[in-house]
Design a protein around this motif. Structure first.
Motif, PDB file in Angstrom:
ATOM      1  N   CYS A 189      20.082 -46.288  30.397  1.00 23.44           N
ATOM      2  CA  CYS A 189      18.777 -45.812  29.979  1.00 23.44           C
ATOM      3  C   CYS A 189      17.898 -47.015  29.647  1.00 23.44           C
ATOM      4  O   CYS A 189      18.309 -47.884  28.889  1.00 23.44           O
ATOM      5  CB  CYS A 189      18.909 -44.921  28.748  1.00 23.44           C
ATOM      6  SG  CYS A 189      17.323 -44.523  27.992  1.00 23.44           S
ATOM      7  N   CYS A 241      19.881 -39.422  29.758  1.00 29.68           N
ATOM      8  CA  CYS A 241      20.290 -40.144  28.553  1.00 29.68           C
ATOM      9  C   CYS A 241      20.435 -39.141  27.424  1.00 29.68           C
ATOM     10  O   CYS A 241      19.503 -38.413  27.108  1.00 29.68           O
ATOM     11  CB  CYS A 241      19.255 -41.199  28.168  1.00 29.68           C
ATOM     12  SG  CYS A 241      19.561 -41.899  26.544  1.00 29.68           S
ATOM     13  N   CYS A 264      18.042 -40.000  24.088  1.00 26.67           N
ATOM     14  CA  CYS A 264      16.601 -39.788  23.992  1.00 26.67           C
ATOM     15  C   CYS A 264      16.068 -38.779  24.995  1.00 26.67           C
ATOM     16  O   CYS A 264      14.898 -38.426  24.969  1.00 26.67           O
ATOM     17  CB  CYS A 264      15.863 -41.112  24.171  1.00 26.67           C
ATOM     18  SG  CYS A 264      15.910 -41.706  25.870  1.00 26.67           S
ATOM     19  N   TYR A 314      15.791 -39.179  28.231  1.00 22.45           N
ATOM     20  CA  TYR A 314      15.275 -39.791  29.445  1.00 22.45           C
ATOM     21  C   TYR A 314      16.059 -39.273  30.649  1.00 22.45           C
ATOM     22  O   TYR A 314      17.270 -39.128  30.577  1.00 22.45           O
ATOM     23  CB  TYR A 314      15.411 -41.318  29.338  1.00 22.45           C
ATOM     24  CG  TYR A 314      15.157 -42.067  30.629  1.00 22.45           C
ATOM     25  CD1 TYR A 314      13.877 -42.485  30.975  1.00 22.45           C
ATOM     26  CD2 TYR A 314      16.222 -42.357  31.493  1.00 22.45           C
ATOM     27  CE1 TYR A 314      13.657 -43.177  32.156  1.00 22.45           C
ATOM     28  CE2 TYR A 314      16.003 -43.051  32.678  1.00 22.45           C
ATOM     29  CZ  TYR A 314      14.718 -43.450  33.010  1.00 22.45           C
ATOM     30  OH  TYR A 314      14.506 -44.130  34.178  1.00 22.45           O
TER      31      TYR A 314
HETATM   32 ZN    ZN Z   1      17.708 -43.131  26.112  1.00 26.26          ZN
END
Ligand code: ZN
Ligand code: ADP
Ligand code: ZN
Length: 829
Positions: A551, A570, A573, A575
């Motif tokens: 990430c 990810c 978070c 992502y």
């Molecule tokens: Zn992340």
């Protein structure tokens, strides 16, 4: 009455407590724990009175402006707890107090407007005309409304003035002395979470005999007998609207049946229990089993504690299914019998439906549930009901500890080892230690229960700081007919996956697990396949150059999700990106995913056993509303054969048809640079193993690993808590980790790596000199170093760890702006 009050103001940026004078006209109404409005700088803010004092610490104090509610919002025991927690966790007192007030209490507060002339009764038409003379139309309307209706709150006035900004006008009238205003907390709204239920109250024969004479006319007789017949079929309590629909009766019909004692009508909390329709109905509901001899021994000690003023907490160390919950229920009954209330903490309500259900059955109408589905308004209502003592039992996750019950008799913490009791965001605190302290301050009995207490919890018992009660054997679950039958814990076999590889088996299932899966499914029984951690180890890498896709924000490996169109995600978070076709590093097309996640396991089972119905229960599948309930109820009602899941499976589920638990890879989570990693793996493996063989059908556990010799795996496979405890203690003693030393972890985050490092170095230097200056030679400072998960949501993480007999003392009274300071952290990753 002392003339001054110490008040904690609800302003996040200031941490302090301030002194205010009490004006004469409020002196009769203020008390400890009251929510008040005070001037603060140029604003007016809310605050809570902590105590009264003779002398203020500054010369010119300001005065309290208003009391918001005639009842306190915090009990004095809560204030004592808050002050203890603030000191013990190095958190601002206001932040801790905030945990105890329902979120949005500030917004709940409303303003009540009164027409001043109303003291002498409503105005006549003439009087009204002369008061409103020369005023704007809105002003005149406000006055007229208040004259007709008496004092009204802002929200009530809103309904009369759609799309009109009446508040400005009202303020103007307040300044002119025409209106008076006062802040108030509105009363709770309707108890919308409650439904009315009916249930048969007599034996079937008696109901049968009553059928012919339930009414004078043919129509009433028909309605009432249809209603009674329905409840005779149903046995269990039924929502009255179903009874109406089934029988064509109405409420007064049911009331008459209730008056004749044939049925009971009561209110029941709406709580969707995923396992409700599955369990045997009627029989066990609310019935009270006789205690087993082991339970009776523990109960004797617990019961005795209720009549003593001082007592130590109990550590109820009992294997899964040994009857711990039954003891929490008894203890709650004892508390209620003494006119007190009980708090029961559970890891998460959606994951522990059976525990919750048993409490609801044994305390009908008296239980307040605190769960994540409550709206802000519902939370506020529950809080209000708790405050008035209307709720006798409160059940919920860690935040339920702060329900403002007036006289607490019991605090029980189920699965007290569970990581969810630690709040890992500021203000950091551990609900289990807070519960122990709270119980002590309240003079309440405290029971911590688990099959796998943490090393520190068990050590406390060995050190005489709590009293250990053992329940070493499991009881056959309620469906079994024979009373007090004991079941053995399921046998666990370890499979060495290296051997499988050597034999040419490259699949994720060993031959033994495949055989066991086949046998179990053929017998029509159920299987749980467990993977530690969501999406674990499905990282994506280049076979050519070894490059691992990470990430860009968090620097952790991305995990691979087939379902979502081959996306890489990810889990820190959120992502997400498409899986690239070429390696960003070397351009090769040899991009492959490695390892396995629950999706992979699900797919694999589907390929190998096409006839098996497979369900997946993990982070991904439970993002939707009610997902836990749907998945659980599907599995519990045998609409699926295999449940593939992560940590959630390790909570207290009792699923009698499950006779095989397969741990796909037991090593995950071991060997991390964290003193608590073995403990976590041991706990989760032991808990998951406990899901097998909950009925006399028996069961088995198969544990696949690449490290069969690892002591943690060995201990878990032997259900050997004592062995694990000894070995873990020995290791921690050498390294000075808890319980032999305490830890404080300081973390700093910054978008720029260099800035994070520089700040970490500076603070570490400052701490080092302080340690030296104070001659605290037993305290070690570890770091500064980048954290194991070195980047999170675009920020670099650096940490400093202090380890010693009392590292908190070193930090007391100092400022660490921008730092996250965790006392007794539960992970150093
Ligand atoms: Zn992340
Ligand atoms: P734990 O909380 O330790 O997992 P429970 O209290 O849930 O254990 O008990 C396990 C099972 O045994 C449950 O189905 C419960 O209804 C049943 N049970 C508990 N105590 C008794 C008892 N004294 N007699 C008969 N059944 C019991
Ligand atoms: Zn490459």
């Amino acid at each position: 009455m002392k003339p001054f009050a110490q008040i904690v103001v609800n302003v996040p940026s200031v941490a302090g407590v301030f002194d205010y004078a009490i004006p004469e006209d409020l002196a009769g109404g203020v008390g400890i724990g009251h929510l008040v409005i005070v001037p603060f700088g140029k604003q007016t803010v809310q605050g809570v009175i902590l105590r009264f004092i003779d002398q203020p610490s500054v010369a010119d104090t300001k005065e309290i402006l208003e009391i918001v509610d005639p009842d306190p919002v915090l009990t004095s025991t809560q204030i004592a707890l808050a002050e203890w927690m603030a000191g013990a966790t190095l958190s601002p007192l206001a932040a801790i107090i905030n945990l105890m007030l329902p979120s949005g209490l500030g917004q709940q507060a409303d303003v009540r407007y009164t027409l001043r002339t109303m003291d002498d009764g409503p105005l006549t038409d003439d009087g009204l005309r002369s008061t409103a003379n020369g005023l704007s139309q809105i002003n005149a309307r406000i006055i007229k409304l208040l004259n007709e209706r008496g004092p009204l709150c802002g929200r009530q006035i809103d309904t009369h003035f759609r799309n009109v900004d009446w508040r400005k006008s009202a303020e103007w009238l307040v300044r002119r002395g025409v209106l008076a205003k006062k802040s108030v907390l509105p009363a709770p709204r309707v108890r919308s979470k409650y439904i009315r239920v009916a249930q048969l109250a007599v034996p079937l024969e008696e109901a049968e005999a009553a059928l012919p004479d339930l009414g004078q006319t043919e129509a009433t007789l028909k309605r009432r007998s249809a209603a009674l017949r329905y409840l005779m079929r149903e046995l269990d309590e039924a929502n009255v609207s179903w009874v109406y629909a089934e029988s064509g009766c109405n409420l007064s019909d049911l009331q008459i049946l209730a008056e004749r004692g044939l049925i009971v009508l009561r209110e029941s909390e709406i709580w969707r229990d995923p396992l409700e329709r599955v369990e045997s109905r009627g029989i066990e509901r609310g019935s009270i089993p006789e205690l087993t001899p082991e339970q009776a021994q523990s109960w004797e000690k617990i019961q005795k504690a209720f009549s003593q003023s001082m007592h130590l907490p109990f550590l109820l160390h009992g294997v899964t299914g040994s009857g711990k919950t039954e003891l929490y229920i008894r203890a709650a009954e004892e508390a209620v019998r003494r006119g007190k209330q009980a708090i029961i903490l559970v890891p998460e309500i959606a994951l522990t439906p059976q525990t919750v259900r048993r409490f609801l059955a044994r305390f009908p109408g008296q239980v307040g549930l605190i769960h994540s589905k409550l709206s802000e308004g519902e939370r506020y209502d529950t809080w209000r009901r708790a405050r008035t003592g209307l709720l006798e039992v409160v059940i919920g996750p860690r935040s339920a500890l702060f329900a403002p019950l007036p006289d607490i008799g019991l605090i029980a913490v189920d699965e007290c080892h569970d990581g969810s009791y630690y709040q890992s965001e500021p203000p950091f605190y551990h609900a289990v230690t807070a519960a122990q302290t709270y119980a002590r301050l309240a003079g309440a009995v405290c029971i911590l229960g688990s099959a796998t207490p943490t090393i520190v919890q068990r050590w406390d018992a060995d050190a005489g700081e709590s009293v250990r009660l053992d329940l070493p054997r499991r009881i056959a679950s309620a469906q079994e007919t024979k009373p007090h039958q004991h079941l053995d814990l399921p046998p666990v076999s370890i499979i060495d996956m290296r051997e499988e590889l050597k034999e040419g088996n490259r699949g994720i299932f060993s031959r033994d697990l495949l055989q066991a899966l086949d046998d179990t499914l053929n017998r029509g029984e159920q299987v749980i396949l467990f993977l530690n951690r969501r999406g674990t180890a499905t990282y994506v890498f280049c076979r050519n150059c070894g490059y691992v896709l990470k990430c860009p924000q968090c620097d952790t490996p991305l995990t691979f999700h087939i379902e979502e169109k081959e996306r890489l995600v990810c889990h820190h978070c959120g992502y997400a990106r498409q899986k690239p076709s070429k390696c960003p590093e070397c351009g090769s097309t040899q991009i492959r995913e490695y390892g396995l996640g629950s999706e992979r396991v699900e797919t694999e089972v589907g390929n190998l056993f096409p006839q098996a119905r497979v369900l997946r229960w993990d982070w991904e599948t439970t993002r939707q509303k009610d997902a836990h309930e749907i998945i659980l109820s599907h599995f519990a009602s045998h609409r699926a054969d295999v449940l593939v899941g992560t940590q959630m499976l390790a909570k207290g589920l009792d699923l009698p048809l499950v006779t095989l638990v397969g741990v796909v890879l037991a090593d995950v989570g071991l060997n991390l640079p964290d003193p608590f990693s073995s403990e976590r793996v041991f706990q989760v493996l032991t808990q998951v193993a406990g899901r097998a063989g909950r009925s006399t059908r028996g069961g088995q556990v198969i544990l696949q690993t690449f490290q069969p010799e690892h002591l943690t795996i060995q201990a878990a496979s032997g259900h050997d808590y004592a062995g694990f405890y000894e070995q873990e203690l020995a290791g921690r003693r050498v390294l000075g980790y808890p319980p032999f030393g305490r830890l404080v972890r300081l973390e700093y985050r910054h978008r720029e790596y260099d800035r994070a490092e520089a700040e970490a170095q500076k603070t570490a230097g400052r701490l080092k000199s302080r340690i030296e200056a104070e001659g605290r030679l037993q305290t070690t400072l570890v770091g500064p170093v980048p954290c194991f998960f070195s980047k999170l949501r675009g920020e670099y993480r650096w940490q400093i760890v202090l380890r010693g007999p009392n590292p908190v003392d070193i930090l007391q009274g100092q400022r660490f702006d921008g730092w996250r300071v965790e006392v007794d952290p539960t992970s150093l990753l």
